[in-house]
Design a protein around this motif. Structure first.
Motif, mmCIF file in Angstrom:
data_model
loop_
_atom_site.group_PDB
_atom_site.id
_atom_site.type_symbol
_atom_site.label_atom_id
_atom_site.label_comp_id
_atom_site.label_asym_id
_atom_site.label_seq_id
_atom_site.Cartn_x
_atom_site.Cartn_y
_atom_site.Cartn_z
ATOM 1 N N VAL A 1 -76.577 -90.496 82.423
ATOM 2 C CA VAL A 1 -77.618 -90.108 83.373
ATOM 3 C C VAL A 1 -77.954 -91.299 84.256
ATOM 4 N N ILE A 2 -77.890 -91.114 85.566
ATOM 5 C CA ILE A 2 -78.369 -92.122 86.511
ATOM 6 C C ILE A 2 -79.814 -91.772 86.825
ATOM 7 N N SER B 1 -78.747 -92.466 78.170
ATOM 8 C CA SER B 1 -80.012 -91.999 78.735
ATOM 9 C C SER B 1 -80.221 -92.513 80.155
ATOM 10 N N ALA B 2 -81.192 -91.902 80.830
ATOM 11 C CA ALA B 2 -81.488 -92.240 82.221
ATOM 12 C C ALA B 2 -81.906 -93.695 82.356
ATOM 13 N N VAL C 1 -77.777 -86.979 71.116
ATOM 14 C CA VAL C 1 -78.840 -87.988 71.189
ATOM 15 C C VAL C 1 -78.504 -88.987 72.292
ATOM 16 N N GLY C 2 -79.555 -89.562 72.890
ATOM 17 C CA GLY C 2 -79.382 -90.480 74.000
ATOM 18 C C GLY C 2 -79.546 -91.930 73.598
ATOM 19 N N GLY D 1 -69.263 -86.879 82.141
ATOM 20 C CA GLY D 1 -69.921 -86.290 83.293
ATOM 21 C C GLY D 1 -71.151 -87.105 83.651
ATOM 22 N N VAL D 2 -71.605 -86.980 84.870
ATOM 23 C CA VAL D 2 -72.774 -87.721 85.355
ATOM 24 C C VAL D 2 -73.894 -86.749 85.688
ATOM 25 N N ALA D 3 -75.090 -87.052 85.206
ATOM 26 C CA ALA D 3 -76.296 -86.328 85.608
ATOM 27 C C ALA D 3 -77.130 -87.261 86.477
#
Length: 424
Positions: free
Chosen positions: A130-131, A102-103, A363-364, A169-171
């Motif tokens: 996620v960044i 998660s972020a 799920v994060g 992958g990166v979001a």
């Protein structure tokens, strides 16, 4: 202090507010950067009464299992839990598990060596990451001499260096202050991000809110010196009275049309990047998810009221926002988006399987990922993921199924949460 008392009333909380004023709306500032905040059913602030409705659900294996028969025929032998395939498509990325990190933004807990250790392990696992917001406005991008362990570029490189081919992958998340700093433009044009971009493993996530404090922006606690450096970008409030300052982001303003136009703008300006959208657990979460999906979002993330790793006023995790189970119920009733990602106190296989059965694609991990990396910066998250994968395989196999996407609402049941299951 007088001898006046009020039995049955939260007397000590009232007295604490009388002693400390506005600072009492928050946890003690000394806990910032050391404590991960969020609603917990085992004690402390809770957003939904006595029990978490997602935890009360039962996973319900059938007796007759036609999908097990199909797997038996395919394999030429009796299948077991080791035959469950967990590889999942998440928002345009291929993930080794139906899980993403998660972020995690500019909060102190996710910065420094811990943030880099988490990024490296997430990359090695092939999990999307996620960044979060506010990293660039607060700590810099990483090309102007900023501390590499806190800058966005440091996390990006740490993740990419460990990433196996074809996985993860990166979001990169963006809120209002990030937009002012042109974060997406920086990443999209950066040679360091080119391998991710060229392989289809870069996404931009538009943030509309977060589970820990729906309707508010991100918050951190800064000392006076650090606050002076960002005072032109953020709201500052001297609520603690001890030299530490509350730094607040603006939450952004959205209507259905603004959301549609923002997604179209993202797709037009950054055509090679995936589009993710993050929603807080608002009462109209199903409508917002529908608008995002119809506008072309590759993934829609819903952060339940249980979610959170950072700083929030105590009233918010205790009383604001829908619990994740209710978000899932409303999304299911309206028809969930094609790729629904959810977060909120995820740490073990049962809660994850219930969320997947109720319509989530993945799920994060937030607090769980940080704690695992803190326990062992070299391999704590990797071992945690190994345990989670084993639980997922066993639970999915027990349902007579062999992939996360095969799960559905018949696989869960609760007498206390009407409408959550189609099974009788």
């Amino acid at each position: 202090m007088s001898d006046l008392t009020a039995p049955g009333f939260p007397e000590e909380e009232v007295r604490r507010r009388a002693r400390t004023g506005a600072a009492a709306a928050f946890p003690p500032p000394g806990e910032y950067g050391r404590v991960l905040f969020g609603a917990e059913p085992g004690g402390g602030p809770r957003p939904y009464g006595e029990r978490d409705p997602l935890d009360t659900l039962r996973i319900t294996p059938p007796v007759l299992m036609p999908q097990r028969l199909a797997r038996l025929i395919d394999l030429g032998r009796e299948p077991d839990y080791r035959d469950v395939e967990l590889t999942t498509s998440i928002g345009g990325f291929t993930s080794s598990l139906p899980v993403y990190v998660s972020a995690l933004g500019s909060t102190r807990a996710a910065g420094g060596d811990l943030g880099l250790a988490l990024s490296r392990q997430a990359g090695a696992l092939g999990l999307p990451m996620v960044i979060g917001e506010n990293v660039v406005p607060v700590n810099g991008y990483g090309r102007q001499g900023e501390a590499a362990d806190r800058a966005l570029l440091g996390r990006l490189r740490a993740y990419a260096q460990e990433l196996p081919d074809g996985r993860g992958g990166v979001a990169v998340q963006q809120s209002t202050e990030d937009a002012d700093a042109e974060v997406w433009n920086l990443v999209y044009s950066d040679p360091a991000a080119l391998p991710l971009l060229a392989s289809g493993r870069l996404a931009f996530e538009l943030k509309l809110g977060q589970g820990a404090k729906p309707g508010l922006g991100g918050m951190t606690v800064l000392d006076a010196g650090a606050a002076a450096l960002v005072g032109d970008r953020y709201g500052l409030d001297d609520v603690f009275g001890d030299g530490r300052v509350l730094r607040s982001s603006t939450p952004g303003t959205f209507t259905a049309e603004i959301l549609r136009q923002q997604i179209r703008l993202m797709r037009n300006n950054f055509p090679r990047a995936r589009v993710w959208v993050k929603l807080h657990p608002g009462r109209d979460v199903a409508e917002a998810a529908r608008v995002a999906a119809e506008a072309g979002a590759d993934a829609v993330t819903v952060d339940g009221a249980e979610g959170g790793t950072g700083w929030a006023p105590e009233a918010f995790p205790a009383q604001v926002g829908l619990p994740l189970a209710e978000c899932l119920r409303r999304l299911a009733a309206a028809g969930p988006p094609p790729c629904l990602l959810v977060s909120g106190r995820m740490w073990e296989g049962g809660r994850a399987v219930k969320s997947l059965a109720l319509g989530a694609r993945a799920v994060g991990l937030g607090r769980a990922a940080l704690l695992a990396a803190a326990e062992d910066p070299r391999a704590g998250l990797i071992r945690f993921a190994e345990c989670l994968a084993l639980e997922l395989r066993m639970l999915i196999s027990a349902l007579g199924k062999y992939a996360p996407e095969a799960l559905d609402r018949d696989d869960v049941w609760s007498p206390d949460f009407p409408g959550i299951s189609a099974a009788g």
